[in-house]
Each structure stands twice: as structure tokens, then as C-alpha cells.
Design a protein around this motif. Structure first.
Motif, PDB file in Angstrom:
ATOM      1  N   UNK A 154      78.356  16.074  47.695  1.00  0.00           N
ATOM      2  CA  UNK A 154      79.408  15.162  48.135  1.00  0.00           C
ATOM      3  C   UNK A 154      79.168  14.758  49.590  1.00  0.00           C
ATOM      4  N   UNK A 155      79.569  13.519  49.918  1.00  0.00           N
ATOM      5  CA  UNK A 155      79.448  13.031  51.297  1.00  0.00           C
ATOM      6  C   UNK A 155      80.747  12.346  51.697  1.00  0.00           C
ATOM      7  N   UNK A 156      81.036  12.401  53.001  1.00  0.00           N
ATOM      8  CA  UNK A 156      82.252  11.762  53.514  1.00  0.00           C
ATOM      9  C   UNK A 156      82.042  11.428  54.983  1.00  0.00           C
ATOM     10  N   UNK A 157      82.936  10.607  55.522  1.00  0.00           N
ATOM     11  CA  UNK A 157      82.836  10.237  56.933  1.00  0.00           C
ATOM     12  C   UNK A 157      84.231   9.991  57.487  1.00  0.00           C
ATOM     13  N   UNK A 158      84.344  10.078  58.798  1.00  0.00           N
ATOM     14  CA  UNK A 158      85.614   9.777  59.474  1.00  0.00           C
ATOM     15  C   UNK A 158      85.306   9.242  60.863  1.00  0.00           C
ATOM     16  N   UNK A 159      86.091   8.237  61.278  1.00  0.00           N
ATOM     17  CA  UNK A 159      85.872   7.628  62.602  1.00  0.00           C
ATOM     18  C   UNK A 159      87.224   7.347  63.258  1.00  0.00           C
ATOM     19  N   UNK A 160      87.159   7.095  64.536  1.00  0.00           N
ATOM     20  CA  UNK A 160      88.377   6.729  65.263  1.00  0.00           C
ATOM     21  C   UNK A 160      89.271   7.928  65.507  1.00  0.00           C
ATOM     22  N   UNK A 161      90.559   7.653  65.609  1.00  0.00           N
ATOM     23  CA  UNK A 161      91.525   8.711  65.886  1.00  0.00           C
ATOM     24  C   UNK A 161      91.667   9.652  64.682  1.00  0.00           C
ATOM     25  N   UNK A 162      91.972  10.876  64.970  1.00  0.00           N
ATOM     26  CA  UNK A 162      92.217  11.846  63.894  1.00  0.00           C
ATOM     27  C   UNK A 162      90.970  12.416  63.264  1.00  0.00           C
ATOM     28  N   UNK A 163      89.812  12.285  63.929  1.00  0.00           N
ATOM     29  CA  UNK A 163      88.560  12.798  63.360  1.00  0.00           C
ATOM     30  C   UNK A 163      88.636  14.307  63.160  1.00  0.00           C
ATOM     31  N   UNK A 164      89.164  15.012  64.172  1.00  0.00           N
ATOM     32  CA  UNK A 164      89.265  16.472  64.082  1.00  0.00           C
ATOM     33  C   UNK A 164      90.144  16.886  62.904  1.00  0.00           C
ATOM     34  N   UNK A 171      77.529  19.168  59.029  1.00  0.00           N
ATOM     35  CA  UNK A 171      78.372  18.293  59.858  1.00  0.00           C
ATOM     36  C   UNK A 171      77.512  17.674  60.951  1.00  0.00           C
ATOM     37  N   UNK A 172      77.603  16.358  61.065  1.00  0.00           N
ATOM     38  CA  UNK A 172      76.993  15.673  62.213  1.00  0.00           C
ATOM     39  C   UNK A 172      78.091  14.891  62.925  1.00  0.00           C
ATOM     40  N   UNK A 173      78.273  15.166  64.212  1.00  0.00           N
ATOM     41  CA  UNK A 173      79.314  14.489  64.986  1.00  0.00           C
ATOM     42  C   UNK A 173      78.732  13.890  66.260  1.00  0.00           C
ATOM     43  N   UNK A 174      79.273  12.734  66.625  1.00  0.00           N
ATOM     44  CA  UNK A 174      79.035  12.191  67.968  1.00  0.00           C
ATOM     45  C   UNK A 174      80.353  11.572  68.447  1.00  0.00           C
ATOM     46  N   UNK A 175      80.327  10.827  69.524  1.00  0.00           N
ATOM     47  CA  UNK A 175      81.567  10.281  70.085  1.00  0.00           C
ATOM     48  C   UNK A 175      82.248   9.277  69.163  1.00  0.00           C
ATOM     49  N   UNK A 176      81.507   8.708  68.199  1.00  0.00           N
ATOM     50  CA  UNK A 176      82.068   7.670  67.327  1.00  0.00           C
ATOM     51  C   UNK A 176      82.766   8.237  66.094  1.00  0.00           C
ATOM     52  N   UNK A 177      82.403   9.454  65.690  1.00  0.00           N
ATOM     53  CA  UNK A 177      82.989  10.006  64.478  1.00  0.00           C
ATOM     54  C   UNK A 177      82.150  11.125  63.904  1.00  0.00           C
ATOM     55  N   UNK A 178      82.294  11.356  62.585  1.00  0.00           N
ATOM     56  CA  UNK A 178      81.561  12.455  61.948  1.00  0.00           C
ATOM     57  C   UNK A 178      81.047  12.047  60.579  1.00  0.00           C
ATOM     58  N   UNK A 179      79.945  12.687  60.212  1.00  0.00           N
ATOM     59  CA  UNK A 179      79.436  12.635  58.851  1.00  0.00           C
ATOM     60  C   UNK A 179      79.545  14.038  58.277  1.00  0.00           C
ATOM     61  N   UNK A 180      79.999  14.149  57.031  1.00  0.00           N
ATOM     62  CA  UNK A 180      80.193  15.455  56.410  1.00  0.00           C
ATOM     63  C   UNK A 180      79.601  15.432  55.011  1.00  0.00           C
TER      64      UNK A 180
END
Length: 575
Positions: free
Chosen positions: A149-159, A129-138
Motif C-alpha cells: 500500500x502507498x499513501x501521501x499527505x501534504x500541507x497542514x496536518x501532515x503529522x 516513510x519519506x518526509x521533507x518540508x512539503x509533505x510525506x510519502x508512506x
């Protein structure tokens, strides 16, 4: 007083793996010393002894036999420990005080490749997991199968997205940057105690340029082609994961040939409570598979199919097109009873090709694995013959991944004996007639046995010692053994080699000459067999990507076959 050379090397080696219990190979045992010995003796219920090491006090020591090491390592891994393996890299030789040893691998919960430590029917993922203020890479990887497998999430609801990704993949080990670790305590799956500890790695591991190079090195043109779909967060998470796994395994990761994007819109998100309440994989009452949805649906014939079906149950599809794509295949297998039964029979003889490829990449692929692969691939033409009787799009796609492996199976058939030994150290796994140089060496071995038999017969007749025999052991080599009660008949030219409770053992110049010829031939035989086996493995490795594609499609076939069998048994209707 000063440390012995061996103990100096042990401590130098231990200094390189402070976060792991060091298994240090000494002959037929893996030994542990000092704090590791105290810890391992407690956790594994081993006898704690001591060893003179040049200090005033004996060093605490415990050990396990090398042939049973997997059992002990599995127990430590299950308890949350890492294990470093320091192996002997050379054989003991006269005049050499200490043999070459080095760490060959560090085993962590997410980097296990041994079949004895893995569950056949489920994946063993390690996540990054790599996270910063903009979102996460998983990213998450099963090192035993090469699934990445790879995935990402940004904005609201990242957690919330991260929680879903963790629950979906259920990793046995998690590495992350410091920011991700600081956010983890708010995750529901962490609060519930369903996740392993988040391990904070040095920020250098997540350096974007280094991670980019790692991905480029691993995937080449495939990564370049898809780079516009990725972003810095994914690159950092995925590149760091590959670097970490490579540093633990100390091997190339040749079997990781591709990666797959996982989008949250592809699958229905199910939190841990929902999964438990629905009893998808196990029952709420006793956590057993029996009685769960998976238990009802699982009639798979292969380990690959069992893992695939488990993944399908855990990841319900949102995509109507993909749902019907699968269902059309199930429908055809329901309607074609003979084809369904024949495919089921053939899949029963297919081994776990995915994990065979993993062992091939890690250098633990042995001659028995070769035979398992050959027998599995020999079923492919017959499977294709049955698939050609069906028309569903999913069946056609599976058929196109069933390649011609006659070159591989033919090579294995010519090179490897039908029932090879489990280990290569004693040889005997390359078939006679495969290599002319090896055949010459094998002939010396056969002739050598004749020489020894003739020598024994001559010496019995010459000395009148009826119970004289020629024997061998690893320490003293070949010898002439005489009962102590008949030792007065021993000729002057016999030289004493060893005395036992009931016998005297001797050697003659003739026996020494025979010994040199036999043992040098034996060493040469092992060397030639190892080189020939390496060439066989190189040939198989060249087809790794095709083998993995075939394995994946066999898993899909096995999964839809299982659903068809269940549908027929329970008279289920297509939605």
C-alpha cells in the motif's frame, strides 16, 4: 597464533551483518560466537561454552539445533533483534577443509515469512516513510502475503495524517529518512510507545531515480500506467521499501504484483485511544480478543478471511457506495441458508493461498505446501457452483476471480505423492510414474535392497555367524556387523571398518560395489526430484497473479460470509 579457516570465514561473514545476530550453520546446529554468543546465550537462556579457534583463548560459543531454529529466532525477533542466517551451500567432502557458506537471509521484525512466527489472522507490515518540508510519502508491505500500500499527505496536518497511517497499519518495523525521524517524536502513537523504533536509512536508499527504477522493475506497465497519480514522495517511500526488503531477503519479490493507493478520504481515521476505548480488536482490561468487536464478528473459515475482516474492522468505510456493495452480499448470504452453509463447509478446506504464494516467491515452498494448494484449489469449482446461485454485485465480482486451476491441480496430482515429507533433503516426494528417468533410479534402489538382503543371507550361511547383519550409517556407509563374541569366525577377506562396544563392523569388495551403485543412485534420485519439483514450482509461479487475485476474493467472500453468520445468529437488521 592465527585464526582457523572456519573462524576467519565466520568473522568475514559477521562483518557484513554487524546489526544482526549471526546464526552460522555447522552441521546439524546453528552456532554463534564471541559477542553474539554472549548475547544470545543470555536472551535465549542457552549454555555458553567455548571453541578453539586458533587464538590464545577459546571463543565464546552457543548453538541451537537446526530443526528448532524458528523458535529461537522468533524469541530474538520479539525482543527487537535482527538475525542473519549463514547457511551451508555444499555438503562436506573428503579433502575439503571448509564447506561453502553464505548469508541467505536477514530476518527482521517486518520481513518474517515463516508461518511459525506469524499470526494467522493478522498482517505483519513493514513501513517506509519519506518526509521533507512539503509533505510525506508512506508505504507499507506485508511480505508474507504481497499486500503493498502507498499513501501521501501534504500541507497542514501532515503529522496527524502520519499518525493515522501508522495507527492504521500498525507496522512491526519502520524505516525512514533522517527528516522523518526528526519529526517522529511529536507523534502521539510514538509518545504512547505504540510504535517500533524509527530506523534511519542512508539517504541513498531514498534517491528518487533509484526508487523509480525499483518500482518500474517491480510493477512494469502497471506502475507506468499509474505514474501520473504518484509523486516524488510516494516514489521515494515505496521504492526504498522494496529495495530494503529485497536486500534483507536476498530473494526476488515476485509475489508483490500490485500496489494500492490508500486515500485518507476512503476510511474513517481512528486514533489509538479511540481504538482502545471501542475495543475493536481486543478488550481494554486484559488485551484479549475475546469480548472485542472482532471476536463477536469473526466467524471466518480461512486465515485470509480472518485478516481481511480484521482490516475491515480497523478501517471503517466512509464511502456509502462501498458500504452498500458489501451489505448487498451479506444480505444474499443471510437469505440463502443452504448456499451460506455450503460455502462455509467448502471454505473450511481452503488453506492460506496468500502466504503460500509468498513462500513460493521466497523459495521456501515445499511439497506439503503443494498438496495444501492443490486441495484448496480443488474446492474452487464447488464454490463457484454455489456463488452462481446468488446475484449481488460483490458476489459476481468474486466469481469472476475464481479461475480454472485444473492444469495446476492436475500437475500436482501427477507429480507429488499424497503425503509428502516436510523436508525435501531426503527425497521421496515425487510420485512414481511421473518421470521415466526417476523411475529407473528408484528401481535401482529397490533392487539394491534385494542385493543387500541376498548378500546378508549368503554371508550368514558361508560364515556360520547367525547374528551377522548388513547395516548402514551416514559416516561409515554400508557394513557387515558381527557380534564381538563371534569375531573369530570372520573370514580373511573381511576388512575392518569400525569397532563398537559390542560389535565389529567390516566391509567386503562386493559390499563396496553394491554401496557405490546404491549411493550414486540415491544422489541422482535427489538431484532429479529437486529438478522436477523446480519445474512444478515454475508452472505454479506463472499463475501467481491469478492465485493472488483468487486469494483476495476468497478473503472477501469469507468476510461477508462471517458477517452473514453473525447477523443470523443475533438477528441483526441491515442498516
Amino acid at each position: 597464533m592465527s585464526l582457523s579457516p572456519m573462524m576467519k570465514h565466520y568473522l568475514e561473514t559477521k562483518d557484513r551483518c554487524k546489526n544482526a545476530i549471526l546464526f552460522y550453520r555447522l552441521g546439524d546446529f546453528y552456532e554463534m560466537f564471541f559477542e553474539d554468543a554472549i548475547l544470545a546465550s543470555r536472551e535465549l537462556e542457552l549454555t555458553l561454552t567455548g571453541k578453539d579457534c586458533g587464538l590464545d583463548e577459546r571463543a565464546p560459543m552457543c548453538g541451537v539445533p537446526y530443526h528448532a531454529v524458528d523458535t529461537y529466532i522468533a524469541k530474538l525477533i520479539e525482543k527487537g533483534y535482527n538475525v542473519a542466517i549463514c547457511e551451508q551451500l555444499s555438503d562436506p567432502k573428503p579433502g575439503v577443509k571448509i564447506v561453502d557458506r553464505d548469508i541467505v537471509r536477514v530476518i527482521t521484525p517486518g520481513t518474517i515469512i515463516e508461518n511459525s512466527m506469524l499470526k494467522e489472522s493478522s498482517n505483519n507490515f513493514i513501513a517506509s516513510i519519506y518526509m521533507d518540508e512539503t509533505g510525506l510519502g508512506y508505504s507499507y508491505l506485508d511480505i508474507s502475503t504481497g499486500e503493498f500500500y502507498v499513501s501521501t499527505a501534504k500541507g497542514e496536518g501532515v503529522a496527524s495524517n502520519l499518525n493515522d497511517l501508522l495507527v492504521t497499519s500498525m507496522p512491526s518495523e519502520i524505516i525512514c529518512n533522517k527528516f522523518a525521524q526528526s519529526q517522529s517524536s511529536d507523534l502521539l502513537c510514538v509518545k504512547a510507545g505504540d510504535m517500533p523504533k524509527f530506523q534511519v536509512m542512508d539517504e541513498a536508499l531514498f534517491d528518487e531515480n533509484a526508487c523509480h527504477e525499483q518500482l518500474l522493475k517491480q510493477f512494469g506497465s502497471e506502475y507506468v500506467k499509474d505514474i501520473n497519480k504518484t509523486d516524488s514522495l510516494i516514489i521515494r517511500a515505496a521504492g526504498a521499501l522494496l529495495s530494503y526488503v529485497a536486500s534483507m531477503s536476498l530473494r526476488t519479490l515476485d509475489h508483490i504484483k500490485m500496489y494500492q493507493f490508500v486515500a485518507s478520504t476512503d476510511y474513517m481515521g481512528l486514533d489509538m485511544n479511540t481504538r482502545r476505548n471501542l475495543e475493536l480488536l481486543c478488550t481494554m482490561k486484559d488485551q484479549k480478543k475475546r469480548g472485542s468487536l472482532l471476536w463477536l464478528l469473526d466467524h471466518t473459515k480461512t486465515a485470509m478471511g480472518a485478516r481481511m475482516l480484521t482490516s475491515w474492522v480497523e478501517h471503517p468505510l466512509f464511502n456509502e457506495k462501498l458500504i452498500n456493495y458489501r451489505l448487498k452480499g451479506v444480505r444474499e448470504l443471510v437469505r440463502n441458508v443452504y448456499v451460506r452453509d455450503e460455502i462455509a463447509r467448502l471454505l473450511n478446506d481452503v488453506y492460506d493461498i496468500e502466504r503460500l504464494c509468498g513462500r513460493l516467491s521466497f523459495g521456501t515452498f515445499n511439497p506439503r505446501d503443494c498438496i495444501a494448494l492443490k486441495n484448496s484449489l480443488n474446492n474452487i469449482p464447488n464454490i463457484v457452483e454455489q456463488l452462481n446461485k446468488l446475484n449481488a454485485p460483490i458476489i459476481s465480482d468474486i466469481t469472476h476471480a475464481m479461475y480454472d486451476y485444473s492444469a495446476i491441480t492436475g500437475l500436482i496430482d501427477r507429480a507429488i505423492v499424497d503425503d509428502p515429507p516436510a523436508l525435501t533433503k531426503d527425497g521421496g516426494y515425487i510420485r512414481a510414474g511421473f518421470d521415466s528417468e526417476l523411475d529407473e533410479i528408484l528401481n535401482i534402489g529397490t533392487v539394491g535392497k534385494q542385493w543387500l538382503g541376498e548378500l546378508e543371507a549368503r554371508e550368514r550361511e558361508k560364515t556360520n555367524i547367525s547374528k551377522l547383519r548388513v547395516g548402514y550409517n551416514r559416516v561409515f556407509g554400508y557394513y557387515i556387523e558381527v557380534p564381538r563374541s563371534m569375531s573369530e569366525l570372520v573370514p580373511f577377506e573381511y576388512h575392518r571398518r569400525q569397532t563398537t562396544a559390542n560389535c565389529e563392523r567390516f566391509v567386503t569388495e562386493e559390499l563396496k560395489d553394491i554401496e557405490v551403485k546404491i549411493l550414486s543412485a540415491e544422489d541422482r534420485r535427489l538431484e532429479i526430484e529437486a529438478k522436477l519439483f523446480d519445474k512444478v514450482k515454475e508452472t505454479i509461479s506463472a499463475e501467481m497473479k491469478k492465485l493472488q487475485e483468487t486469494a483476495k476474493n476468497i478473503a472477501i467472500l469469507d468476510s461477508i460470509l462471517s458477517l452473514a453468520i453473525v447477523a443470523c445468529e443475533h438477528n441483526y437488521t441491515e442498516p
